[in-house]
Design an enzyme around this catalytic site. Structure first.
Site, PDB file in Angstrom:
ATOM      1  N   MET A  32      59.723  13.203  16.182  1.00 46.11           N
ATOM      2  CA  MET A  32      59.373  13.679  17.514  1.00 46.11           C
ATOM      3  C   MET A  32      57.885  14.029  17.560  1.00 46.11           C
ATOM      4  O   MET A  32      57.061  13.163  17.425  1.00 46.11           O
ATOM      5  CB  MET A  32      60.219  14.896  17.854  1.00 46.11           C
ATOM      6  CG  MET A  32      60.839  14.777  19.219  1.00 46.11           C
ATOM      7  SD  MET A  32      61.718  16.266  19.613  1.00 46.11           S
ATOM      8  CE  MET A  32      62.990  15.647  20.663  1.00 46.11           C
ATOM      9  N   CYS A  33      57.511  15.235  17.694  1.00 50.75           N
ATOM     10  CA  CYS A  33      56.145  15.750  17.864  1.00 50.75           C
ATOM     11  C   CYS A  33      55.886  16.017  19.341  1.00 50.75           C
ATOM     12  O   CYS A  33      56.433  15.353  20.213  1.00 50.75           O
ATOM     13  CB  CYS A  33      55.031  14.830  17.364  1.00 50.75           C
ATOM     14  SG  CYS A  33      55.061  14.542  15.601  1.00 50.75           S
TER      15      CYS A  33
END
Lengths: 227, 301
Positions: free
Chosen positions: B1-2
């Site tokens: 993700m991030c």
């Protein structure tokens, strides 16, 4: 009408309240304040209630909806009304990707634009978009109707099964096994009814219809060498 | 993700509130990236003829004054501009390159996070709330800033592997996504003289932009060519001396939302990051189109 402040009460408390409305309850109209783009707002509802979300919603708003009428006064993030069973979700702004993903029934109306993968794997839901949709919309669509009053992005209806797609504007390109089909009187009639129900002021005669060429249903022995 | 965020102020009166506005944006993206966090701030420049270096040393007790003395002895006329936790900002006379090279030789344990005239990069492992607190993000003033919260998928959770990545003087990159052709790209770029410090795919994207910019491409051209050369999923936000740019790959699996008012332009992985900004109710809000470069700069704003 009951007002619920999402920021003050927290998402879980608000959803539990909406999910616990019983058939005998007189409380049937709700207004959600301060949604602040939270995910999973008004998810998993299963009652004939009206819920208005006053502001922008995050991901999966109105997911798995049954029977409830949900209105978002703003934009929606990824996967609005994903896997809807019945009822109605209306968005006054735009919707992000995968709007109405795998929806089984009910009506999703997006007044603005929807981005990529609108109606991906739709299984019976009706989706009416006032603006345009992004690429790969109605990818692997199985049943239901997708109505686009604006344009459609690349690869519309890629690997489509049986859903019917109506587009008023330009289609950037059609995906694998998706073809244009003639508008017969029954299609004009069903599209006209859908536009009316959605409250979109468009003329069914301006739309073109797309659907499955049904060439991908069965394995072709001629293609054996490609595997 | 991030999670990634960016904030570009058009209204000079807001500059004293840059950090205060960015901190809740970064915190709102904690769920997208609980491993590490970082940010790049563009704030007051150094004196004419000076350059700025943001340096990292893993030891909290590291003796920065002695280091500055060593730099002075080597004729770099260094002075301390700011010190926050594991990071120190130093100003040196002349271009930053020679001082950075000297540091690389004499103090390989020191990481040069950024070089330029206005940009400073701060990043660390840990929850975004800890990182925001450790570097006192809310205290920063400046013209624009980028931030990143990391959920590592491709390489180790280290300070060096955190974002933003410097891509040249006053240039940095934050990335949400993953690249699939980065091993080959890293070999090609290494041959062109780009130095890589981690196994991180995003560092390769940063290195790619650095190489393109060094060869004379504009930022717009460098981002445009990355559409053809970088294979994978990405939303990039790129900081420049006077603005920032946003690009999503053509498949657009990684999200991004942009918002603009007369006072600011903001970018976030999700709308949640923008929901608390002053005046957001009246902002124009939209999802950037796949494969299209969006940019803002002080000149064009």
């Amino acid at each position: 009408m009951s007002e619920l402040d999402v920021a003050a009460l927290g998402l879980r408390a608000v959803n539990e309240r909406l999910q616990s409305v019983g058939p005998e309850s007189n409380e049937r109209v709700f207004l959600l304040r301060n949604p602040m783009g939270q995910h999973a707002l008004a998810c998993g509802l299963d009652a004939e209630i009206e819920v208005t979300i006053d502001g922008h919603a995050g991901y999966y708003c109105g997911g798995m909806n049954s029977r409830a009428a949900i209105t978002v006064r703003g934009h929606c993030g990824v996967g609005v009304a994903e896997n809807m069973m019945s009822g109605c979700v209306r968005v006054t702004g735009n919707a992000s990707q995968s709007a109405g993903a795998s929806g089984q029934g009910g009506l999703l109306v997006i007044a603005g634009d929807a981005s990529a993968r609108c109606g991906i794997s739709m299984k019976g839901i009706d989706i009416v978009v006032g603006g345009s949709v992004g690429h790969m919309s109605a990818f692997m669509a199985q049943a239901g109707r997708l109505v686009v009053c604006g344009d459609a992005g690349d690869n519309l209806g890629d690997s489509i099964y049986e859903a019917r797609l109506y587009v008023r504007g330009k289609v950037a390109s059609l995906g694998a096994d998706c073809v244009e089909k003639p508008m017969r009187p029954e299609h004009l009639a069903e599209l006209d009814a859908l536009l009316r129900t959605a409250g979109v002021g468009a003329d069914a005669a301006d739309f073109r219809r797309y659907g499955s060429a049904r060439q991908l249903y069965h394995f072709h022995i001629d293609h054996a060498g490609e595997y | 993700m991030c999670g990634i965020v960016g904030l570009f102020l058009k209204q000079p009166g807001l500059q004293s509130r840059l950090g205060e506005m960015l901190a809740p944006m970064l915190l709102a993206m904690s769920e997208r990236g609980p491993d590490s966090a970082g940010f790049a701030v563009y704030r007051q420049g150094v004196a004419a003829g000076e350059s700025k270096l943001t340096l990292f040393h893993a030891e909290a007790e590291f003796d920065w004054p002695t280091l500055i003395g060593e730099l002075r002895q080597a004729d770099f006329a260094a002075r301390l501009v700011d010190h926050r936790a594991s990071h120190s900002v130093l100003a040196v006379a002349g271009p930053a390159d020679s001082a950075a090279q000297w540091l690389g030789r004499r103090h390989p344990e020191i990481e040069c996070m950024s070089a330029g005239r206005t940009m400073e990069i701060y990043k660390e492992v840990g929850r975004p709330a800890e990182v925001v607190e450790r570097f006192h993000l809310a205290d920063f003033s400046g013209t624009h800033a980028l931030g990143h919260t990391r959920m590592a998928t491709e390489s180790a959770v280290t300070t060096q592997g955190s974002h933003p990545f410097s891509t040249g003087a006053d240039l940095c990159l934050v990335h949400n996504g993953s690249l699939s052709n980065y091993h080959r790209l890293r070999r090609d770029l290494t041959r062109q003289g780009i130095v890589f410090r981690t196994e991180n795919d995003s560092e390769v994207a940063a290195g790619y932009l650095t190489a393109r910019l060094r060869s004379g491409a504009s930022l717009q051209q460098a981002l445009q060519s990355s559409l053809a050369e970088l294979d994978g999923f990405y939303t990039f936000a790129v900081g420049t001396a006077d603005g920032f740019a946003v690009l999503r790959d053509p498949i657009a699996c990684k999200p991004a939302v942009l918002a603009e008012t007369a006072d600011w332009v903001a970018m976030g992985s999700e709308y949640r990051a923008l929901a608390g900004l002053p005046g957001v109710a009246a902002a124009r809000i939209w999802e950037p189109e796949p494969g299209r470069v969006y940019g803002w700069s002080r000149g064009a704003a």
